[in-house]
Design a protein around this motif. Sequence first.
Motif, short mmCIF file in Angstrom:
data_model
loop_
_atom_site.label_atom_id
_atom_site.label_comp_id
_atom_site.label_asym_id
_atom_site.label_seq_id
_atom_site.Cartn_x
_atom_site.Cartn_y
_atom_site.Cartn_z
N ARG A 178 0.83 -1.21 0.00
CA ARG A 178 0.00 0.00 0.00
C ARG A 178 0.87 1.27 0.00
O ARG A 178 0.52 2.26 -0.64
CB ARG A 178 -0.94 -0.01 1.20
CG ARG A 178 -2.12 -0.98 1.01
CD ARG A 178 -3.14 -0.92 2.13
NE ARG A 178 -2.74 -1.74 3.26
CZ ARG A 178 -2.36 -1.27 4.43
NH1 ARG A 178 -2.31 0.05 4.63
NH2 ARG A 178 -2.01 -2.08 5.41
N TYR A 181 2.39 1.53 -3.72
CA TYR A 181 1.50 1.62 -4.87
C TYR A 181 0.29 2.53 -4.65
O TYR A 181 -0.78 2.32 -5.24
CB TYR A 181 1.04 0.21 -5.28
CG TYR A 181 2.20 -0.63 -5.76
CD1 TYR A 181 2.72 -0.46 -7.04
CD2 TYR A 181 2.78 -1.59 -4.93
CE1 TYR A 181 3.80 -1.22 -7.49
CE2 TYR A 181 3.85 -2.35 -5.38
CZ TYR A 181 4.35 -2.16 -6.66
OH TYR A 181 5.43 -2.91 -7.09
N GLY A 182 0.43 3.54 -3.83
CA GLY A 182 -0.60 4.57 -3.75
C GLY A 182 -1.73 4.30 -2.79
O GLY A 182 -2.86 4.74 -3.03
N GLY A 183 -1.44 3.57 -1.72
CA GLY A 183 -2.47 3.31 -0.73
C GLY A 183 -3.51 2.33 -1.21
O GLY A 183 -3.39 1.74 -2.30
N GLU A 184 -4.55 2.15 -0.42
CA GLU A 184 -5.60 1.19 -0.78
C GLU A 184 -6.25 1.56 -2.11
O GLU A 184 -6.55 0.68 -2.93
CB GLU A 184 -6.65 1.15 0.34
CG GLU A 184 -7.71 0.08 0.12
CD GLU A 184 -8.66 -0.03 1.29
OE1 GLU A 184 -9.63 -0.81 1.19
OE2 GLU A 184 -8.43 0.65 2.32
N LYS A 185 -6.43 2.85 -2.35
CA LYS A 185 -7.05 3.28 -3.60
C LYS A 185 -6.18 2.91 -4.79
O LYS A 185 -6.67 2.41 -5.81
CB LYS A 185 -7.28 4.79 -3.56
CG LYS A 185 -7.98 5.34 -4.80
CD LYS A 185 -8.23 6.84 -4.65
CE LYS A 185 -8.94 7.40 -5.90
NZ LYS A 185 -9.18 8.87 -5.76
N GLY A 186 -4.88 3.16 -4.69
CA GLY A 186 -3.98 2.84 -5.79
C GLY A 186 -3.89 1.35 -6.06
O GLY A 186 -3.87 0.92 -7.22
N ASN A 188 -6.19 -0.92 -5.33
CA ASN A 188 -7.47 -1.38 -5.91
C ASN A 188 -7.57 -1.01 -7.39
O ASN A 188 -8.10 -1.77 -8.20
CB ASN A 188 -8.64 -0.78 -5.15
CG ASN A 188 -8.80 -1.37 -3.76
OD1 ASN A 188 -8.30 -2.47 -3.49
ND2 ASN A 188 -9.48 -0.67 -2.87
N ALA A 189 -7.04 0.16 -7.75
CA ALA A 189 -7.07 0.58 -9.15
C ALA A 189 -6.22 -0.35 -10.02
O ALA A 189 -6.63 -0.74 -11.13
CB ALA A 189 -6.57 2.01 -9.27
N SER A 192 -7.94 -3.64 -10.54
CA SER A 192 -8.97 -3.50 -11.58
C SER A 192 -8.34 -3.54 -12.97
O SER A 192 -8.89 -4.17 -13.89
CB SER A 192 -9.74 -2.19 -11.39
OG SER A 192 -10.46 -2.19 -10.18
#
Length: 322
Positions: A178, A181-186, A188-189, A192
């Motif tokens: 995390r 790679y940009g935290g949970e948002k990054g 998850n992106a 995807s």
Amino acid sequence: MKPKSRQRTTVLLATAVAVILTASSALAGITTRTLTFRNEGAALSGTLYLPADAPDARLPVVVVTGAWTSVEEQMPSVYARAMVERGFAAFTFDFRGWGKSGDLPGRARFKEDPKAKISDIRAAIEFVSTLAEVDARRINGLGICASSGYMVDAVSGNPLVRRVGLVAPWLQNDEIVRAVYGGEKGVNALVSVSRAAAAKGGEIIPAAGPKGAKGVLMPIGGYYHDPNRGAVPQYDNKWNQAGWEGWLTYHPAENPGRLNKPLAVVHSEAAAIPSGVKTFVKGLAGQATLRWLENVTQFDFYDNPEDVRRAADVMAEHFRQN
């Protein structure tokens, strides 16, 4: 020229080239032999490195693996030669989906697949144990950067392997993933992106590019982009976006207790995620040999002669122990 004559001439030329290449390696004190082995239905290409004046006795061997997206002609070859210079045989290979080796399932290529790479290392170790030049009682594993975690998983509980060494290891856990790679948002992106790419059979982008390049996995220049360093002709320089999920959910810094082999690590605070090494070593059941070098970057560990020498010396000393 008649067809048979042409064929004979081609064979003679190929033989001459092979002799020249072998002679060149021998002059450098090292001989190499290309070998092929199989794993899960695919053919993998590897190289056995031996001292040119190898004794009749079988040699201890080091199986060397490299960073993500790499092929055996990059940092694995550098460390294989360093091990041979220190009295070992060494073996490198291309993982499935990379370099000269066959495809991953579904004809996938350039996909970072931790489970597949762990399986390939295990197959390579088993193959090496059958070679006439190798002492099957003295097989060691050396993982560099991303393959350090793969190597740990491949040798844990493996009765064929005596010792393991890691150079500039990328040992991540969920927290490190995390952070990088940009935290949970990054994260998850990217997951995807990975699933979308997998749904359409893969999506290939360049692995390396100059600093600031768009649409590239590593837009940082340096080792992978420099033809005098890692941008060798054999380098695929490709990345399959379908590999993100497997990579991001692979956490080798967790559960260090699985490793039941003596361990040596060479790293630097100036290289990648040193916190992963500290987390991993803290949880080991046994002791580890740790050597921290000052001001050595991740890429320096791959090919800078002085840093390779220091790392290889530590590994050789470790692998020589009973």
